[in-house]
Scaffold this motif. Sequence first.
Motif, PDB file in Angstrom:
ATOM      1  N   LEU A   1      54.314 -75.935 -59.431  1.00 45.05           N
ATOM      2  CA  LEU A   1      55.707 -76.373 -59.418  1.00 45.05           C
ATOM      3  C   LEU A   1      55.865 -77.587 -58.507  1.00 45.05           C
ATOM      4  CD1 LEU A   1      57.280 -72.844 -59.105  1.00 45.05           C
ATOM      5  CD2 LEU A   1      57.701 -74.408 -61.004  1.00 45.05           C
ATOM      6  N   ALA A   2      56.622 -78.566 -58.978  1.00 43.23           N
ATOM      7  CA  ALA A   2      56.850 -79.771 -58.171  1.00 43.23           C
ATOM      8  C   ALA A   2      57.452 -79.415 -56.814  1.00 43.23           C
ATOM      9  CB  ALA A   2      57.753 -80.739 -58.924  1.00 43.23           C
ATOM     10  N   ARG A   3      58.355 -78.416 -56.797  1.00 43.50           N
ATOM     11  CA  ARG A   3      59.039 -78.043 -55.557  1.00 43.50           C
ATOM     12  C   ARG A   3      58.067 -77.547 -54.478  1.00 43.50           C
ATOM     13  NH1 ARG A   3      64.388 -79.634 -54.983  1.00 43.50           N
ATOM     14  NH2 ARG A   3      65.549 -79.262 -56.899  1.00 43.50           N
ATOM     15  N   GLN A   4      56.912 -77.042 -54.903  1.00 45.15           N
ATOM     16  CA  GLN A   4      55.951 -76.563 -53.911  1.00 45.15           C
ATOM     17  C   GLN A   4      55.472 -77.693 -53.007  1.00 45.15           C
ATOM     18  OE1 GLN A   4      53.554 -74.251 -57.098  1.00 45.15           O
ATOM     19  NE2 GLN A   4      53.037 -73.250 -55.184  1.00 45.15           N
ATOM     20  N   PHE A   5      55.559 -78.930 -53.495  1.00 44.01           N
ATOM     21  CA  PHE A   5      55.055 -80.068 -52.733  1.00 44.01           C
ATOM     22  C   PHE A   5      56.047 -80.568 -51.689  1.00 44.01           C
ATOM     23  CE2 PHE A   5      52.435 -79.862 -56.452  1.00 44.01           C
ATOM     24  CZ  PHE A   5      51.173 -80.228 -56.001  1.00 44.01           C
ATOM     25  N   LYS A   6      57.174 -79.859 -51.539  1.00 45.45           N
ATOM     26  CA  LYS A   6      58.132 -80.261 -50.498  1.00 45.45           C
ATOM     27  C   LYS A   6      57.517 -80.151 -49.107  1.00 45.45           C
ATOM     28  CE  LYS A   6      60.483 -75.784 -49.851  1.00 45.45           C
ATOM     29  NZ  LYS A   6      61.725 -75.045 -50.046  1.00 45.45           N
ATOM     30  N   ALA A   7      56.411 -79.395 -48.995  1.00 46.19           N
ATOM     31  CA  ALA A   7      55.710 -79.291 -47.705  1.00 46.19           C
ATOM     32  C   ALA A   7      55.231 -80.657 -47.221  1.00 46.19           C
ATOM     33  CB  ALA A   7      54.521 -78.338 -47.839  1.00 46.19           C
ATOM     34  N   PHE A   8      55.066 -81.610 -48.146  1.00 47.02           N
ATOM     35  CA  PHE A   8      54.592 -82.947 -47.768  1.00 47.02           C
ATOM     36  C   PHE A   8      55.726 -83.880 -47.326  1.00 47.02           C
ATOM     37  CE2 PHE A   8      51.134 -81.356 -50.370  1.00 47.02           C
ATOM     38  CZ  PHE A   8      49.997 -81.852 -49.737  1.00 47.02           C
ATOM     39  N   LEU A   9      56.978 -83.452 -47.490  1.00 46.49           N
ATOM     40  CA  LEU A   9      58.102 -84.318 -47.109  1.00 46.49           C
ATOM     41  C   LEU A   9      58.203 -84.460 -45.592  1.00 46.49           C
ATOM     42  CD1 LEU A   9      60.925 -83.176 -49.566  1.00 46.49           C
ATOM     43  CD2 LEU A   9      59.767 -85.407 -49.526  1.00 46.49           C
ATOM     44  N   PRO A  10      58.718 -85.609 -45.109  1.00 43.88           N
ATOM     45  CA  PRO A  10      58.875 -85.783 -43.654  1.00 43.88           C
ATOM     46  C   PRO A  10      59.896 -84.804 -43.091  1.00 43.88           C
ATOM     47  CG  PRO A  10      59.899 -87.599 -44.862  1.00 43.88           C
ATOM     48  CD  PRO A  10      59.142 -86.792 -45.866  1.00 43.88           C
ATOM     49  N   PRO A  11      59.766 -84.442 -41.805  1.00 45.76           N
ATOM     50  CA  PRO A  11      60.669 -83.462 -41.199  1.00 45.76           C
ATOM     51  C   PRO A  11      62.092 -83.973 -41.019  1.00 45.76           C
ATOM     52  CG  PRO A  11      59.153 -84.362 -39.564  1.00 45.76           C
ATOM     53  CD  PRO A  11      58.708 -84.881 -40.893  1.00 45.76           C
ATOM     54  N   LYS A  12      62.287 -85.297 -41.050  1.00 51.33           N
ATOM     55  CA  LYS A  12      63.641 -85.863 -40.966  1.00 51.33           C
ATOM     56  C   LYS A  12      63.719 -87.113 -41.830  1.00 51.33           C
ATOM     57  CE  LYS A  12      62.391 -88.008 -36.546  1.00 51.33           C
ATOM     58  NZ  LYS A  12      62.672 -88.110 -35.114  1.00 51.33           N
ATOM     59  N   ASP A  13      64.943 -87.535 -42.152  1.00 52.36           N
ATOM     60  CA  ASP A  13      65.144 -88.606 -43.131  1.00 52.36           C
ATOM     61  C   ASP A  13      64.887 -90.008 -42.587  1.00 52.36           C
ATOM     62  OD1 ASP A  13      65.829 -86.763 -45.039  1.00 52.36           O
ATOM     63  OD2 ASP A  13      67.975 -86.834 -44.564  1.00 52.36           O
ATOM     64  N   ASN A  14      65.050 -90.197 -41.302  1.00 52.42           N
ATOM     65  CA  ASN A  14      65.037 -91.563 -40.765  1.00 52.42           C
ATOM     66  C   ASN A  14      63.709 -91.938 -40.107  1.00 52.42           C
ATOM     67  OD1 ASN A  14      65.319 -89.773 -38.681  1.00 52.42           O
ATOM     68  ND2 ASN A  14      66.879 -90.957 -37.566  1.00 52.42           N
ATOM     69  N   MET A  15      62.602 -91.380 -40.572  1.00 47.62           N
ATOM     70  CA  MET A  15      61.306 -91.700 -39.978  1.00 47.62           C
ATOM     71  C   MET A  15      60.846 -93.083 -40.414  1.00 47.62           C
ATOM     72  SD  MET A  15      59.102 -88.191 -39.810  1.00 47.62           S
ATOM     73  CE  MET A  15      58.024 -88.936 -38.584  1.00 47.62           C
ATOM     74  N   ASP A  16      60.213 -93.814 -39.479  1.00 48.81           N
ATOM     75  CA  ASP A  16      59.680 -95.140 -39.791  1.00 48.81           C
ATOM     76  C   ASP A  16      58.380 -95.016 -40.576  1.00 48.81           C
ATOM     77  OD1 ASP A  16      61.741 -96.423 -38.468  1.00 48.81           O
ATOM     78  OD2 ASP A  16      60.677 -96.446 -36.546  1.00 48.81           O
ATOM     79  N   LEU A  17      58.083 -96.046 -41.360  1.00 49.05           N
ATOM     80  CA  LEU A  17      56.827 -96.082 -42.078  1.00 49.05           C
ATOM     81  C   LEU A  17      55.659 -96.018 -41.093  1.00 49.05           C
ATOM     82  CD1 LEU A  17      58.740 -97.014 -44.380  1.00 49.05           C
ATOM     83  CD2 LEU A  17      56.928 -98.576 -45.103  1.00 49.05           C
TER      84      LEU A  17
END
Length: 502
Positions: free
Chosen positions: A107-123
């Motif tokens: 499931l695509a949703r399983q890959f949410k573990a790879f998302l950053p912990p907050k929205d405003n992180m720098d590259l």
Amino acid sequence: QELALKSLGNEGLFLFSSLDTNKDLYLSPEEFKPIAEKLTGVAPVSESEEEEALDPDGETLSIVAKFQPLVMETMTKSKDGFLGISHVALSGLRNWTAPAAPMSVLLARQFKAFLPPKDNMDLGDPWWIIPSELNIFTGYLSNNRFYPPPPKGKEVIIHQLLSMFHPRPFVRTRFAPQGAVACIQASSSFYYSIAFRIHAEFQLNEPPNFPFWFSPGQFTGYIVLSKDSSHVRDFRLFVPNNRSLNVDMEWLYGASESSNMEVDIGYLPQMELESTGPSIPSVIHDENGKVLDSRDPSGEPIQFVFEEITWQQEIPWQEAAHRLEVAMYPFKKISYLPFTEAFERAQAEKKLVHSILLWGALDDHKASRASSVPGSGRTLRETVLESSPILALLNESFISSWSLVKELEELQSNRENEFYSKLAELHLEKYNFPVEMIICLPNGTVIHHINANYFLDITSMKPEDVESSIFSFSTNFEDPSTATYLQFLKEGLQRAKPYLQP
């Protein structure tokens, strides 16, 4: 313990201990779970997987596994025909010739573990998907284990992915640095491209055989996914194969933690996971919410058209990979150049070369920590090489490099470039197992060197027991290792003065 030994015998107690994770001489249902799964062939679904499975409309991602087995001839032990090594010890390795699951649908949703912990992180700013819980002070986890502990939280998806290669992946490695780290490589209004690096290993044997640990240097890769994790555009995970050795192997020869352990390194040509295309809806609805057939009238699957992603911010892959490397290994805050490039840079900048020559890699989770070799690269990188005074001096006065013995042996025998061949020869003349630290001029002349075992012997002694002035810096730095390595570097600079005068 004595009663258990009497009841089970050495090998029976060894197996019992490998399951008894809290060492209370009692197997809880959780600890017995690997045996239950082995006997019944049924693995219960974890809680987090159950949660994900409740989304009937989620998109699914098809992933294929590509695997070429270890090239046995690259193992050091192959040179004498694996003399004295039982066939049983290597059976798990020899029998692993194909991925456990050539294809998997997740499931695509399983890959949410790879998302950053907050929205405003720098590259390029790293975060831990799975934090490392080990360091030089905590020691390492037991070698005497066959079955991985049940994965929890963000470990679940990584465990599931690695299980496509082999049924017994350990998401948390026995040695530091453990875990998984990631950073944003590119960002658009709705998507991230995220680079990641994972340190994990596999247990290739099962009872009644003794453990055989297979530890790739690293898993790296990237994922392109929507910011709400509903859609995955692209995914790739792989073991880098650009160096001549990329896997560490360790196996026990007896039924106890203190049993003899064999160590070797080798080359794995391919270990890779790749998505076959973007994730697609598992069900399709029309504008009224009615479920449509996922195939067109001719019976062919419906072809989806995806919008092109326009990245608004982006950093090169090499930069993202370096940020992850530094997160795992703080000593890489300074650059370690390839061998020949280091000498070219030293010539241009009129600096000395600080070179580390190892049996196994310095910046991979593998052979540099071979077995419990006291003078291993692991010890160096987790102590002196990441200390601030050493980093400052290396940055100011040296060009740094590390090399595998095998690579320099190949460079020495290659007569196409006599200068490079001579550089390698001068290095190898000074090498002693397992690690040699070398300071040399830009022309390759070695002006100072010290073996890691000797270095660690010195730093473990009391200052008053050392005749030389090697601890002359210990008043400024509490750590004798840092003081000793600083002295080594400064002596190299002193000896080089006559050669570096303008």
